[in-house]
Structures are given as structure tokens and as C-alpha cells.
Design a protein around this motif. Structure first.
Motif: not given
Length: 581
Positions: A111-117, A122-126, A152-160, A507-510
Motif C-alpha cells: 500500500t506504499d505503492f505510489g508514495r512519494s518524497e 515540508l510542514r503543511v497546516n490544513v 491531508s492524506n494525499l499530501l502526507a502520501f506525497a511526502g509532506y 494531485a498533490a502538486r495541484t
């Protein structure tokens, strides 16, 4: 592994070689060179715009660059074909082994397939939901909660490094209205007739609060002036509303990391400190604003106010921070709250507001820009309305709430998973139709059902294979000879799987979690299509009687598909089902 990024890296390496060899001039900027899926899948597996974006700065024709780049790319074993199209687009076809390698990657990463760094921690407040603590959350809050949580889930999966935050608006006049409304239910609990005057909250949810007030205070506040009970009842009712709101969020699968209170900003010096920060930059002054658009001189009274020079940071007009009586405007504590977030050393702030906050965006972005010296970006997402339908008719009322459909109404009707998925089928700034009948419909037109059905089919295939004695562990399937999967339908399935890491980063970038839901629908359609083709073409069936090696390879593809669906649903906050009921 983002295959599109890998091939872009190859393209850049070839361009660098062309510069070294003198085929391209030095000093070119490759930042806008992209590798993406072609608009028409018939044109190839990937396409690059390299020749188009470099032609003018290089002083060359696009096709000259494209032809030279194609020749170099073909030296790499991963590139099976490189064809120049039109004025200079370069379409690429990859070797089957490249797509087949995606299966091993998916099985190894689970389930880490696709996870990105990409986020580099970087610290993000949502900040999201932040509903006034005056009653149960309505369906609009539901959509904001789902979008905020999925983002929030998406950004965490993308390394934030993500913090979910709820800002309790407990410092304004609306909580006084809550207190007065709760007091009437307190009187009702003592056998008196409540006087629900116009402007008070009529919902039945306050009956419980009135009874709780009676249990806590007895008849202490009966027939007492408002000055005696207002503060106590306000605090009591607000606390009860926040308990209810937390329970509503829990029912939706949303858990906040931080709850911040507007009321806590008053009397602590935080508001004054934030305004002083702006004043030190020369951004606070006494002045008179122009009349608002649409106002005539007869109904506009110019008066001197304390203003924030928000136009210095991109706003349309300067904004009042103090009322004529010297009290803070509602904007002042919001400035202080965002200053607090900046002080907590976040690298990026995201606010998710209702559509009615559109006029608030520029002033808040201006404040954050000024307070952080333009160091911390603020992105504001506006959540458009949800239109509810049931039995083909608009569905508008909730007796318990008084005037609207609550979050709990929706979740109890269709479930949290269905609610979350449907709320993410459209971009946040597009109106969403939510039909209670259609979201439960078992058909391919219902994306929730279609994606869950694909996952259930994956589980069914693997379960039956295991029952027949085939080893379906990921480690065993990863050893299968994937090269046996060379049918175009199977390769097409692999190509769709290979898009997953790219979709995550895009998706994380946009900051658009609805892209995940859209991808899962496409992946499910591809899988169902492959399943159905097996009915007509025996060689495409997942279990090949008497051929365990080929069966294992096909099961590896099935399992990889399940891995991607599970990873995507986890970002959406939806639990994948193992069988349809």
C-alpha cells in the motif's frame, strides 16, 4: 517509482548530452520539459514537448531537435520507438518489460505503492471544517471535511508533514445567539414554554443541551437577567456543540490533530501582537474607505477607521481591523490566528472555506504575506454547494437541525465510505449533485460501487486461487514470470497501473484529491474490461488450468491492481471491501 519521472530524467540526460556535443547551445532551461501521457493513446505510451519548448531559445526548428533527441532515446533499452509528430512533438513507446516491471514494484511496496518524497517533509497546516459551534454540521461542512481530510492524506502520501486543524469560531456574536437559544431550552426543561424568537436557533438538538443545563445548574438561572447567565450558558453550550461536532467528524472518519479557539485569542495579547507586527511595516493606518460597490451616497456614511493596508500585498481594497466603537472586527482575530500558525513554523498554509467566503480570500492571503514577509504561502480552497436529491426530488430539511440536512443524516443514510467517495468525485470549486438513490445503485454508472466491485473481484480471484492450492502471497507472486503477460489488454492494464505514482504527485502538486477518485474509476474500468475479455478469450482468464506459472503471473497483475486500489482508497479515507453484499 514514478515511471514518467524516470523517462523525463532520461530525456533531460539526452538533452544534456546534446549540449555537450554541440547539438544544442549551452544555458538552456529544461524546467518546462515535460513527459506525459499523450492526448491520444494511439500515438504512444508517453509524449515529450522538449523540442517545442526548446526550439525558440535554441534557435532551431522543433523537428531538428526532436529527430536528434529521438535517435538518442532509442539507445536506451526502455524505449521501443520514438516518433516525431506534427511540428515537433515526440511520441514514445516503451518496451513491454518496462510495464511488466510495474507489477513487481507494486507487490514489493504494497500500500506504499505510489508514495512519494516530493513534499520533502515540508510542514503543511490544513485548516478545514471550522464550523461555528452553534449546531450540528450540515452537508456543506461534510464536503469541506472530506476534501480537507483527503487532501491531508494525499499530501502526507506525497511526502509532506501534515497537521489537520480546526479553528473554533467561538468569539463572535453567533455564540451569544447559541446561549440565548439554549437558555430557552433550559426553560423548556423546567416545564416552561420556550420562546424561540426570530434569529434564535430552532433545532431540536438544543433540547438535550437545555436538559443538561438543568441537570448541572438546577433552577439557578430561571427568571434571572441575561447578564447573570449569558457567559456560563454560552461556555456550556459551546462545549456541548463541540462534543457533537467531534462525534460527527468521527462518524465521517475525520480526526483533527489540533483544535484552536478564536475566543482564546482575546485578552492574551495575541491580536495586539499581530497588529503591531503589521504596524511596524507601515501597514496599519487611520483612514476612510471608499463606499462599497453598489452603495449610493445617501446610504453610505464615510468614517475614519483603523485599516490594514492589504492592497500592498495584492488585495483590492484596504480592510478595517477595528470597528467605530474601538472593538476588533472579525478580521483582526483571524489575522492573529494565522500569525500564530506562522509562528508555529509551518512552511505552507491551506485554508478550506465555504463558497460564501470568496470575498475573504485576498485579504487573508495579504495578511499572511505581510506577517511572514512573503515566506509562507497561503492557499485557500473554496467548497461549492452540495445539491441533495432523493426519489428524484430536492432533499432539503432535517427536523433535528431545524433548517438543513446534517452530516449525520447523510452518513446514516448511505454510510461514511460512500459519502466520502461521492464528495470527491468533483473538484472542490464545482457544485456537486448528491442523489441518495444513485450513490447506492449497483451499476457501472456509480463510481463508488464500480471501484469497490473491482477490489472485491480482486479479492475473490485471489481467495479462490488460494483455496485451490496456489500460493498467492505477495512474495511468491513477485517471483512470477511477468514476461508471460504480453497480450495488449494486459499491457494496457499495466500502463494504467504505471500512472498511479504520477497521479499521486500531480494531485498533490495541484492540491486536487478528486484526481485520485477519477483515477480509481479509470483503473476499475480497465480491470473490469480485462475481466470481461476473459469471458471471450480464454487466454486472458486469470486462472489457467494446468499452467501454474502463467496463472501466477496473471494473479500478480490482479494483486497489483488491488494494491493500487487500496492505496487510492486509503487517500480518500474509504475502506476497500473484500466482497459485495
Amino acid at each position: 517509482m514514478n515511471l514518467f519521472s524516470d523517462i523525463r530524467t532520461l530525456v533531460i540526460a539526452c538533452l544534456d548530452a546534446m549540449v555537450r556535443d554541440g547539438a544544442l547551445p549551452a544555458g538552456l532551461d529544461f524546467a518546462n520539459v515535460a513527459v506525459e501521457p499523450p492526448r491520444d493513446a494511439a500515438h504512444g505510451d508517453m509524449a515529450t514537448n522538449a523540442a517545442m519548448v526548446l526550439a525558440k531559445p535554441a534557435g532551431l526548428k522543433p523537428r531538428e531537435i526532436a529527430d536528434a533527441l529521438a535517435a538518442r532515446l532509442l539507445d536506451d533499452d526502455r524505449i521501443a520507438a520514438a516518433e516525431v509528430a506534427g511540428p515537433g512533438f515526440l511520441n514514445l513507446r516503451l518496451a513491454p518489460s518496462v510495464w511488466q516491471g510495474i507489477i513487481a514494484t507494486a507487490l514489493a511496496q504494497g500500500t506504499d505503492f505510489g508514495r512519494s518524497e516530493m513534499g520533502q517533509n515540508l510542514r503543511v497546516n490544513v485548516e478545514f471544517v471550522s464550523a461555528n459551534p452553534t449546531g450540528p454540521m450540515h452537508v456543506g461542512h461534510t464536503r469541506g471535511a472530506v476534501v480537507g481530510d483527503a487532501l491531508s492524506n494525499l499530501l502526507a502520501f506525497a511526502g509532506y508533514d501534515v497537521t489537520r486543524e480546526y479553528y473554533i469560531n467561538d468569539g463572535g456574536a453567533q455564540v451569544d445567539v447559541l446561549a440565548r437559544s439554549a437558555y430557552e431550552r433550559y426553560r423548556e426543561a423546567h416545564g416552561l414554554s420556550p420562546e424561540i424568537a426570530e434569529g434564535l436557533y430552532p433545532g431540536e438538538y438544543l433540547i438535550e443541551v437545555g436538559e443538561a443545563l438543568k441537570a448541572e445548574f438546577g433552577d439557578k438561572f430561571l427568571d434571572q437577567p441575561e447578564s447573570v447567565w449569558l457567559e456560563t450558558v454560552r461556555n456550556f453550550a459551546t462545549d456541548r456543540m463541540m462534543i457533537m461536532i467531534r462525534e460527527d467528524l468521527e462518524a465521517l472518519g475525520v480526526r483533527m490533530d489540533v483544535y484552536s479557539s478564536e475566543k482564546a485569542l482575546y485578552g492574551t495579547g495575541e491580536i495586539e501582537a499581530a497588529i503591531e507586527r503589521l504596524s511596524a511595516q507601515g501597514l496599519i493606518y487611520e483612514g476612510v474607505l471608499e463606499p462599497p460597490k453598489g452603495k449610493t451616497p445617501e446610504d453610505w456614511e464615510p468614517r475614519e477607521q483603523t485599516l490594514f493596508r492589504s492592497t500592498a500585498h495584492g488585495d483590492d481594497v484596504d480592510r478595517p481591523i477595528k470597528k467605530s466603537d474601538g472593538a476588533w472586527t472579525y478580521f483582526a482575530p483571524d489575522i492573529a490566528y494565522h500569525y500564530n500558525k506562522i509562528a508555529r513554523d509551518f512552511d505552507m498554509l491551506i485554508d478550506i472555506f465555504g463558497a460564501d467566503h470568496g470575498g475573504y480570500v485576498k485579504r487573508m492571503k495579504a495578511a499572511v504575506s505581510a506577517l511572514s514577509n512573503a515566506r509562507v504561502p497561503l492557499d485557500v480552497k473554496l467548497i461549492q454547494l452540495v445539491k441533495l436529491y432523493k426519489n428524484g426530488e430536492p432533499f432539503k430539511m432535517s427536523k433535528r437541525a431545524g433548517t438543513f440536512v446534517t452530516l449525520r443524516d447523510v452518513v446514516e443514510e448511505v454510510g461514511a465510505d460512500v459519502t466520502r467517495f461521492v464528495m470527491l468525485t468533483r473538484k472542490n470549486d464545482a457544485t456537486l449533485d448528491f442523489d441518495f438513490d444513485k450513490v447506492l445503485e449497483q451499476s457501472k454508472d456509480n463510481p463508488v460501487f464500480y471501484v469497490q466491485y473491482a477490489h472485491a473481484r480482486v479479492c475473490s480471484v485471489l481467495r479462490k486461487a488460494a483455496e485451490s492450492g496456489i500460493n498467492t502471497d505477495d512474495a511468491a507472486l513477485a517471483q512470477a514470470n511477468i514476461a508471460a503477460l504480453d497480450h495488449e489488454a494486459e499491457l494496457s492494464m499495466m500502463r494504467k497501473l504505471a500512472e498511479w505514482p504520477r497521479i499521486v504527485e500531480l494531485a498533490a502538486r495541484t492540491q486536487e484529491p478528486h484526481r485520485i477518485a477519477a483515477y480509481l474509476s479509470e483503473l476499475a474500468a480497465e480491470f473490469h474490461g480485462l475481466w470481461n475479455r476473459g469471458n471471450d478469450i480464454p487466454a486472458l482468464r486469470f486462472v489457467q488450468e494446468g499452467d501454474q506459472a502463467t496463472t501466477s503471473a496473471k494473479l500478480a497483475l490482479v494483486r497489483a491492481t488491488g494494491v493500487a486500489i487500496s492505496a487510492g482508497l486509503a487517500i480518500l479515507g474509504v475502506t476497500p471491501v473484500e466482497e459485495m453484499r
